[in-house]
Design a protein around this motif. Structure first.
Motif, PDB file in Angstrom:
ATOM      1  N   LEU A 105       0.825  -1.214   0.000  1.00 36.76           N
ATOM      2  CA  LEU A 105       0.000   0.000   0.000  1.00 36.76           C
ATOM      3  C   LEU A 105       0.856   1.260   0.000  1.00 36.76           C
ATOM      4  O   LEU A 105       0.397   2.327  -0.419  1.00 36.76           O
ATOM      5  CB  LEU A 105      -0.922  -0.003   1.222  1.00 36.76           C
ATOM      6  N   VAL A 106       2.094   1.139   0.463  1.00 37.02           N
ATOM      7  CA  VAL A 106       3.012   2.276   0.448  1.00 37.02           C
ATOM      8  C   VAL A 106       3.890   2.255  -0.793  1.00 37.02           C
ATOM      9  O   VAL A 106       4.087   3.270  -1.465  1.00 37.02           O
ATOM     10  CB  VAL A 106       3.889   2.270   1.721  1.00 37.02           C
ATOM     11  N   ILE A 107       4.418   1.069  -1.130  1.00 36.63           N
ATOM     12  CA  ILE A 107       5.415   0.970  -2.194  1.00 36.63           C
ATOM     13  C   ILE A 107       4.824   1.243  -3.571  1.00 36.63           C
ATOM     14  O   ILE A 107       5.389   2.012  -4.361  1.00 36.63           O
ATOM     15  CB  ILE A 107       6.080  -0.418  -2.152  1.00 36.63           C
ATOM     16  N   VAL A 108       3.683   0.618  -3.883  1.00 31.76           N
ATOM     17  CA  VAL A 108       3.136   0.716  -5.244  1.00 31.76           C
ATOM     18  C   VAL A 108       2.768   2.148  -5.630  1.00 31.76           C
ATOM     19  O   VAL A 108       3.242   2.662  -6.657  1.00 31.76           O
ATOM     20  CB  VAL A 108       1.937  -0.241  -5.397  1.00 31.76           C
ATOM     21  N   PRO A 109       1.940   2.857  -4.855  1.00 29.52           N
ATOM     22  CA  PRO A 109       1.638   4.247  -5.260  1.00 29.52           C
ATOM     23  C   PRO A 109       2.863   5.154  -5.229  1.00 29.52           C
ATOM     24  O   PRO A 109       2.996   6.060  -6.065  1.00 29.52           O
ATOM     25  CB  PRO A 109       0.570   4.696  -4.241  1.00 29.52           C
ATOM     26  N   SER A 110       3.772   4.923  -4.290  1.00 32.80           N
ATOM     27  CA  SER A 110       4.983   5.749  -4.231  1.00 32.80           C
ATOM     28  C   SER A 110       5.850   5.518  -5.467  1.00 32.80           C
ATOM     29  O   SER A 110       6.457   6.463  -6.000  1.00 32.80           O
ATOM     30  CB  SER A 110       5.780   5.431  -2.963  1.00 32.80           C
ATOM     31  N   LEU A 111       5.910   4.272  -5.929  1.00 26.63           N
ATOM     32  CA  LEU A 111       6.693   3.969  -7.133  1.00 26.63           C
ATOM     33  C   LEU A 111       6.088   4.642  -8.355  1.00 26.63           C
ATOM     34  O   LEU A 111       6.817   5.155  -9.220  1.00 26.63           O
ATOM     35  CB  LEU A 111       6.762   2.454  -7.326  1.00 26.63           C
ATOM     36  N   VAL A 112       4.760   4.673  -8.425  1.00 27.74           N
ATOM     37  CA  VAL A 112       4.099   5.350  -9.546  1.00 27.74           C
ATOM     38  C   VAL A 112       4.432   6.840  -9.541  1.00 27.74           C
ATOM     39  O   VAL A 112       4.762   7.430 -10.580  1.00 27.74           O
ATOM     40  CB  VAL A 112       2.571   5.131  -9.467  1.00 27.74           C
ATOM     41  N   LEU A 113       4.372   7.447  -8.368  1.00 27.43           N
ATOM     42  CA  LEU A 113       4.698   8.879  -8.270  1.00 27.43           C
ATOM     43  C   LEU A 113       6.170   9.135  -8.616  1.00 27.43           C
ATOM     44  O   LEU A 113       6.497  10.131  -9.264  1.00 27.43           O
ATOM     45  CB  LEU A 113       4.391   9.392  -6.867  1.00 27.43           C
ATOM     46  N   LEU A 114       7.049   8.236  -8.192  1.00 26.25           N
ATOM     47  CA  LEU A 114       8.470   8.386  -8.520  1.00 26.25           C
ATOM     48  C   LEU A 114       8.687   8.358 -10.030  1.00 26.25           C
ATOM     49  O   LEU A 114       9.446   9.173 -10.577  1.00 26.25           O
ATOM     50  CB  LEU A 114       9.273   7.280  -7.842  1.00 26.25           C
ATOM     51  N   LEU A 115       8.027   7.443 -10.711  1.00 27.94           N
ATOM     52  CA  LEU A 115       8.179   7.353 -12.164  1.00 27.94           C
ATOM     53  C   LEU A 115       7.620   8.587 -12.861  1.00 27.94           C
ATOM     54  O   LEU A 115       8.167   9.040 -13.866  1.00 27.94           O
ATOM     55  CB  LEU A 115       7.484   6.088 -12.681  1.00 27.94           C
ATOM     56  N   LEU A 116       6.528   9.151 -12.316  1.00 30.74           N
ATOM     57  CA  LEU A 116       5.928  10.329 -12.935  1.00 30.74           C
ATOM     58  C   LEU A 116       6.790  11.579 -12.750  1.00 30.74           C
ATOM     59  O   LEU A 116       6.667  12.531 -13.514  1.00 30.74           O
ATOM     60  CB  LEU A 116       4.534  10.575 -12.356  1.00 30.74           C
ATOM     61  N   THR A 117       7.654  11.581 -11.734  1.00 32.31           N
ATOM     62  CA  THR A 117       8.534  12.742 -11.534  1.00 32.31           C
ATOM     63  C   THR A 117       9.733  12.737 -12.475  1.00 32.31           C
ATOM     64  O   THR A 117      10.377  13.773 -12.655  1.00 32.31           O
ATOM     65  CB  THR A 117       9.053  12.798 -10.088  1.00 32.31           C
ATOM     66  N   HIS A 118      10.060  11.579 -13.047  1.00 32.42           N
ATOM     67  CA  HIS A 118      11.238  11.452 -13.919  1.00 32.42           C
ATOM     68  C   HIS A 118      12.497  11.956 -13.214  1.00 32.42           C
ATOM     69  O   HIS A 118      13.341  12.639 -13.823  1.00 32.42           O
ATOM     70  CB  HIS A 118      11.031  12.221 -15.228  1.00 32.42           C
ATOM     71  N   THR A 119      12.635  11.643 -11.928  1.00 29.89           N
ATOM     72  CA  THR A 119      13.776  12.112 -11.149  1.00 29.89           C
ATOM     73  C   THR A 119      14.869  11.056 -11.170  1.00 29.89           C
ATOM     74  O   THR A 119      14.749  10.001 -10.536  1.00 29.89           O
ATOM     75  CB  THR A 119      13.355  12.406  -9.697  1.00 29.89           C
ATOM     76  N   ARG A 120      15.950  11.324 -11.888  1.00 30.54           N
ATOM     77  CA  ARG A 120      17.014  10.344 -12.050  1.00 30.54           C
ATOM     78  C   ARG A 120      17.812  10.151 -10.760  1.00 30.54           C
ATOM     79  O   ARG A 120      18.192   9.035 -10.420  1.00 30.54           O
ATOM     80  CB  ARG A 120      17.938  10.788 -13.187  1.00 30.54           C
ATOM     81  N   THR A 121      18.069  11.254 -10.045  1.00 30.58           N
ATOM     82  CA  THR A 121      18.854  11.149  -8.817  1.00 30.58           C
ATOM     83  C   THR A 121      18.162  10.262  -7.795  1.00 30.58           C
ATOM     84  O   THR A 121      18.786   9.391  -7.174  1.00 30.58           O
ATOM     85  CB  THR A 121      19.089  12.546  -8.212  1.00 30.58           C
ATOM     86  N   ALA A 122      16.867  10.471  -7.597  1.00 29.04           N
ATOM     87  CA  ALA A 122      16.123   9.670  -6.634  1.00 29.04           C
ATOM     88  C   ALA A 122      16.080   8.205  -7.049  1.00 29.04           C
ATOM     89  O   ALA A 122      16.201   7.304  -6.208  1.00 29.04           O
ATOM     90  CB  ALA A 122      14.707  10.221  -6.482  1.00 29.04           C
TER      91      ALA A 122
END
Length: 410
Positions: free
Chosen positions: A192-209
């Motif tokens: 419940l934490v990992i899946v939505p957080s991973l989606v948000l991470l991909l949408l930010t296109h943040t390479r460093t993170a």
């Protein structure tokens, strides 16, 4: 110290510290928020965190911490460089904010016991922040992915930039994965934490993170492989999946990583290298080289520095750089000397993530999320407090009835 013995209000104080470090600049929100209002909220959160920590710890009991000692020493070059007012009154204000931030961490250090209590606080509070980002994307997709940021996800309800969102998502993903591997939470709760957080991470296109997450998890889980069968299984599956993804989705991954930039722009770190060269070439006096220019907004000639080491050098001089390097040396050295454990793995993840992110993100020399990440690492590496044995009361004396007493023979 048992997690159940930690007051719940400690988590509230930690959440207020996180609110303080969210910043006051970023994307345009759906409902325009004046910067003065945001600054009032964030500074008010810091004052409330301090007062709450003081109320929870009125006797000022603290845990010895080399990490906090070095942060306290970091205030010295900050104040010395800011005292001449070349950076304006804002520099002294930032020094006061940092001092209150460090004092609050000292007060909360009473509950640093080597457990995962603060890891859970960290995950919960940043997940709430990410929920606000997701809510903003649902309410106004256009404001959440503006053209100004190249269609990358930003905060539409609270002004958050893509690197901020990517940082928060990557950190809680890594910590949640480690809690699953260490059998400190169930897979459903973690998902419940990992899946939505991973989606948000991909949408930010943040390479460093993204790189920080992958490198940090590799080092953290690798530290558990000798003692944990679950860690070995997870590590093996992760390597296999990564190899398959690298072959099957190579073109898509390359496109996502470049974000539509040219090879020259990518090699120049999106223009960061030009700012860095100009900062290093700028003339400085001996005092400015040793103590810096005073706490500022982490910019040079109006452009963001986006490098923690150069930002510290610019604002706190070589003294600040030495102290920040000492923080990593102390935390990293203690982590390497600890026996394999979940707490050690979480600390290694946070330390390695902050070290990698410091190359393209600023924040190690002032109150920031990165210092909170390192504070969680310090709490994980703290030695458990020695248990104080409870005094055993004397057994109650039984009263003998008068008729049962032996008569005294005279």
């Amino acid at each position: 110290m048992d997690e159940r013995r930690t007051p719940k209000l400690v988590g509230t104080a930690w959440g207020l510290l996180i609110l303080n470090t969210l910043g006051s600049t970023g994307a345009e929100t759906v409902v325009p928020l004046p910067r003065s209002l945001i600054q009032m909220v964030t500074m008010g959160a810091l004052v409330l965190a301090f007062l709450l920590a003081l109320a929870l710890n009125p006797r000022l009991r603290v845990r010895p911490s080399a990490f906090l000692f070095l942060l306290t020493l970091l205030l010295v070059p900050s104040v010395i460089a800011s005292a001449d007012l070349e950076s304006g009154l804002g520099a002294l204000f930032r020094c006061g904010r940092m001092a209150l931030f460090v004092v609050t961490l000292w007060l909360l250090s009473r509950w640093w016991d080597g457990g995962v209590t603060f890891v859970r606080h960290h995950i919960r509070m940043y997940f709430v922040v990410l929920c606000s980002v997701a809510a903003g994307a649902l309410v106004s997709p256009g404001a959440a992915m503006p053209d100004l940021y190249g269609g990358r996800l930003v905060g539409a309800l609270w002004p958050l930039t893509p690197p901020q969102i990517g940082q928060y998502a990557a950190v809680i993903i890594g910590l949640a994965v480690l809690l699953v591997v260490g059998h400190r939470t169930d897979r459903r709760s973690a998902a419940l934490v990992i899946v939505p957080s991973l989606v948000l991470l991909l949408l930010t296109h943040t390479r460093t993170a993204t790189l920080g997450l992958l490198v940090g998890l590799t080092l953290a889980i690798g530290s558990l492989t000798l003692t944990s069968a679950a860690a070995r299984r997870f590590f093996s599956w992760a390597v296999l999946c990564a190899a398959v993804a690298a072959v099957v989705f190579a073109a898509a991954l390359r496109s996502w990583f470049l974000r539509g930039q040219s090879e020259e722009n990518f090699s120049n770190l999106t223009g960061r290298a030009k700012v860095w060269d100009a900062l290093l070439a700028a003339p400085r006096t001996t005092g400015e080289k040793v103590f810096g220019m005073g706490l500022g907004d982490k910019s040079f000639d109006g452009l963001p520095i986006d490098n923690s080491w150069l930002a510290v050098y610019h604002e706190q001089g070589l003294t600040g750089v030495t102290l920040v390097a000492g923080v990593f040396v102390v935390l990293g050295g203690v982590a390497l000397l600890r026996p394999p454990s979940l707490a050690r793995a979480c600390a290694i993840f946070l330390i390695s993530y902050c070290a990698l992110a410091s190359y393209t993100e600023a924040g190690l020399g002032d109150a920031s999320p990165y210092l909170l990440h390192l504070a969680v690492a310090a709490s994980l590496l703290a030695q458990p407090a020695a248990a104080t044995p409870l005094p055993v009361p004397d057994p109650p004396r039984r009263r003998v009835p008068r008729w049962a007493r032996t008569s005294e023979v005279t």
